[in-house]
Motif scaffolding. Structure first.
Motif, short mmCIF file in Angstrom:
data_model
loop_
_atom_site.label_atom_id
_atom_site.label_comp_id
_atom_site.label_asym_id
_atom_site.label_seq_id
_atom_site.Cartn_x
_atom_site.Cartn_y
_atom_site.Cartn_z
N MET A 1 -12.12 -10.08 2.68
CA MET A 1 -10.81 -9.57 2.31
C MET A 1 -10.91 -8.21 1.63
SD MET A 1 -7.88 -10.62 2.80
CE MET A 1 -6.28 -10.96 2.27
N LYS A 2 -12.05 -7.96 0.95
CA LYS A 2 -12.19 -6.71 0.22
C LYS A 2 -12.19 -5.50 1.14
CE LYS A 2 -17.19 -6.59 0.15
NZ LYS A 2 -18.39 -6.50 -0.64
N HIS A 3 -12.55 -5.68 2.39
CA HIS A 3 -12.58 -4.58 3.34
C HIS A 3 -11.17 -4.15 3.78
CE1 HIS A 3 -16.89 -5.00 3.59
NE2 HIS A 3 -16.72 -6.29 3.83
N PHE A 4 -10.21 -5.01 3.57
CA PHE A 4 -8.84 -4.73 4.01
C PHE A 4 -7.91 -4.33 2.87
CE2 PHE A 4 -10.66 -7.59 7.16
CZ PHE A 4 -10.41 -6.89 8.32
N ILE A 5 -8.46 -4.08 1.69
CA ILE A 5 -7.62 -3.80 0.53
C ILE A 5 -6.76 -2.55 0.74
CG2 ILE A 5 -9.37 -2.51 -0.77
CD1 ILE A 5 -6.86 -5.00 -2.27
N TRP A 6 -7.31 -1.50 1.34
CA TRP A 6 -6.53 -0.28 1.57
C TRP A 6 -5.43 -0.51 2.60
CZ3 TRP A 6 -6.58 2.92 -2.13
CH2 TRP A 6 -7.73 3.13 -2.88
N ALA A 7 -5.73 -1.27 3.64
CA ALA A 7 -4.71 -1.58 4.65
C ALA A 7 -3.60 -2.44 4.05
CB ALA A 7 -5.34 -2.29 5.85
N ILE A 8 -3.96 -3.38 3.20
CA ILE A 8 -2.95 -4.23 2.56
C ILE A 8 -2.08 -3.42 1.60
CG2 ILE A 8 -2.65 -6.16 0.94
CD1 ILE A 8 -5.19 -7.40 2.25
N LEU A 9 -2.71 -2.56 0.80
CA LEU A 9 -1.93 -1.71 -0.10
C LEU A 9 -0.99 -0.80 0.67
CD1 LEU A 9 -4.60 -0.75 -2.78
CD2 LEU A 9 -2.61 -2.22 -3.09
N TRP A 10 -1.50 -0.22 1.76
CA TRP A 10 -0.65 0.66 2.58
C TRP A 10 0.50 -0.14 3.19
CZ3 TRP A 10 0.26 5.54 2.60
CH2 TRP A 10 0.99 6.10 3.64
N ALA A 11 0.24 -1.36 3.65
CA ALA A 11 1.29 -2.20 4.23
C ALA A 11 2.36 -2.50 3.19
CB ALA A 11 0.70 -3.49 4.78
N LEU A 12 1.96 -2.74 1.95
CA LEU A 12 2.95 -3.00 0.89
C LEU A 12 3.79 -1.75 0.62
CD1 LEU A 12 0.80 -5.13 -1.59
CD2 LEU A 12 2.68 -5.91 -0.12
N ILE A 13 3.16 -0.59 0.62
CA ILE A 13 3.91 0.66 0.44
C ILE A 13 4.91 0.86 1.57
CG2 ILE A 13 3.69 3.18 0.44
CD1 ILE A 13 1.01 2.74 -1.11
N VAL A 14 4.44 0.64 2.81
CA VAL A 14 5.32 0.78 3.98
C VAL A 14 6.47 -0.21 3.89
CG1 VAL A 14 5.45 0.45 6.49
CG2 VAL A 14 3.55 1.74 5.49
N LEU A 15 6.18 -1.45 3.54
CA LEU A 15 7.22 -2.47 3.42
C LEU A 15 8.25 -2.07 2.37
CD1 LEU A 15 8.03 -5.24 4.54
CD2 LEU A 15 6.69 -6.26 2.71
N LEU A 16 7.79 -1.59 1.24
CA LEU A 16 8.69 -1.16 0.18
C LEU A 16 9.56 0.01 0.64
CD1 LEU A 16 9.52 -1.32 -2.87
CD2 LEU A 16 7.79 0.44 -3.24
N LEU A 17 8.94 1.02 1.24
CA LEU A 17 9.69 2.20 1.64
C LEU A 17 10.65 1.94 2.80
CD1 LEU A 17 6.93 4.94 1.32
CD2 LEU A 17 8.87 4.53 -0.19
N THR A 18 10.30 1.02 3.68
CA THR A 18 11.21 0.73 4.79
C THR A 18 12.35 -0.19 4.39
OG1 THR A 18 9.79 -1.09 5.57
CG2 THR A 18 9.48 1.06 6.61
N CYS A 19 12.24 -0.79 3.22
CA CYS A 19 13.30 -1.69 2.77
C CYS A 19 14.18 -1.09 1.67
CB CYS A 19 12.71 -3.01 2.30
SG CYS A 19 11.94 -3.94 3.64
N LEU A 20 13.81 0.09 1.17
CA LEU A 20 14.64 0.76 0.18
C LEU A 20 15.87 1.37 0.84
CD1 LEU A 20 12.07 2.71 -2.01
CD2 LEU A 20 13.47 0.80 -2.72
#
Length: 130
Positions: A1-20
């Motif tokens: 899971m540690k290898h995907f931390i940047w992808a997960i963080l980016w997905a959360l940012i994208v999710l936040l920005l697309t829902c604002l």
């Protein structure tokens, strides 16, 4: 899971920005027709590259494999559909749009192509018997 931390963080940012709400974005950002699609393309360009990097690090591989290519494509497409579904059903101030899914898919394709060019597919060495 540690290898995907940047992808997960980016997905959360994208999710936040697309829902604002669009009104909550900074007023000083220049706006032009098609900017929304360009932003979607950029979001998923970065997301697909981070996913590829995570899969390669997870496997300890030094070249991309076809299975990774299709996993990233599938994950990105499902995430794109998910964000648009949320906009369509949950957030009344946003609207789901098939053209956004298309822009997300284009960004994913661009990211995969860029990763193929930068990392490349290295053929396996053939052992020649003498």
């Amino acid at each position: 899971m540690k290898h995907f931390i940047w992808a997960i963080l980016w997905a959360l940012i994208v999710l936040l920005l697309t829902c604002l709400p669009m009104e909550s974005t900074v007023e000083k950002v220049p706006k032009f027709e098609g900017m929304d699609k360009l932003v979607h393309t950029g979001f998923f360009f970065v997301f697909s590259i981070l996913l590829c990097r995570g899969f390669l690090s997870n496997l300890g591989a030094n070249s991309i494999q076809i299975s990774i290519f299709f996993k990233v494509l599938l994950i990105s497409l499902v995430f794109a559909l998910f964000t648009e579904f949320l906009q369509y059903t949950c957030f009344t101030y946003r609207s789901g749009d098939w053209w956004d899914v298309f822009a997300d898919s284009v960004g994913t394709g661009m990211g995969l192509f860029a990763y193929l060019v930068l990392v490349g597919i290295k053929p396996k060495r053939m052992v020649v018997e003498q």
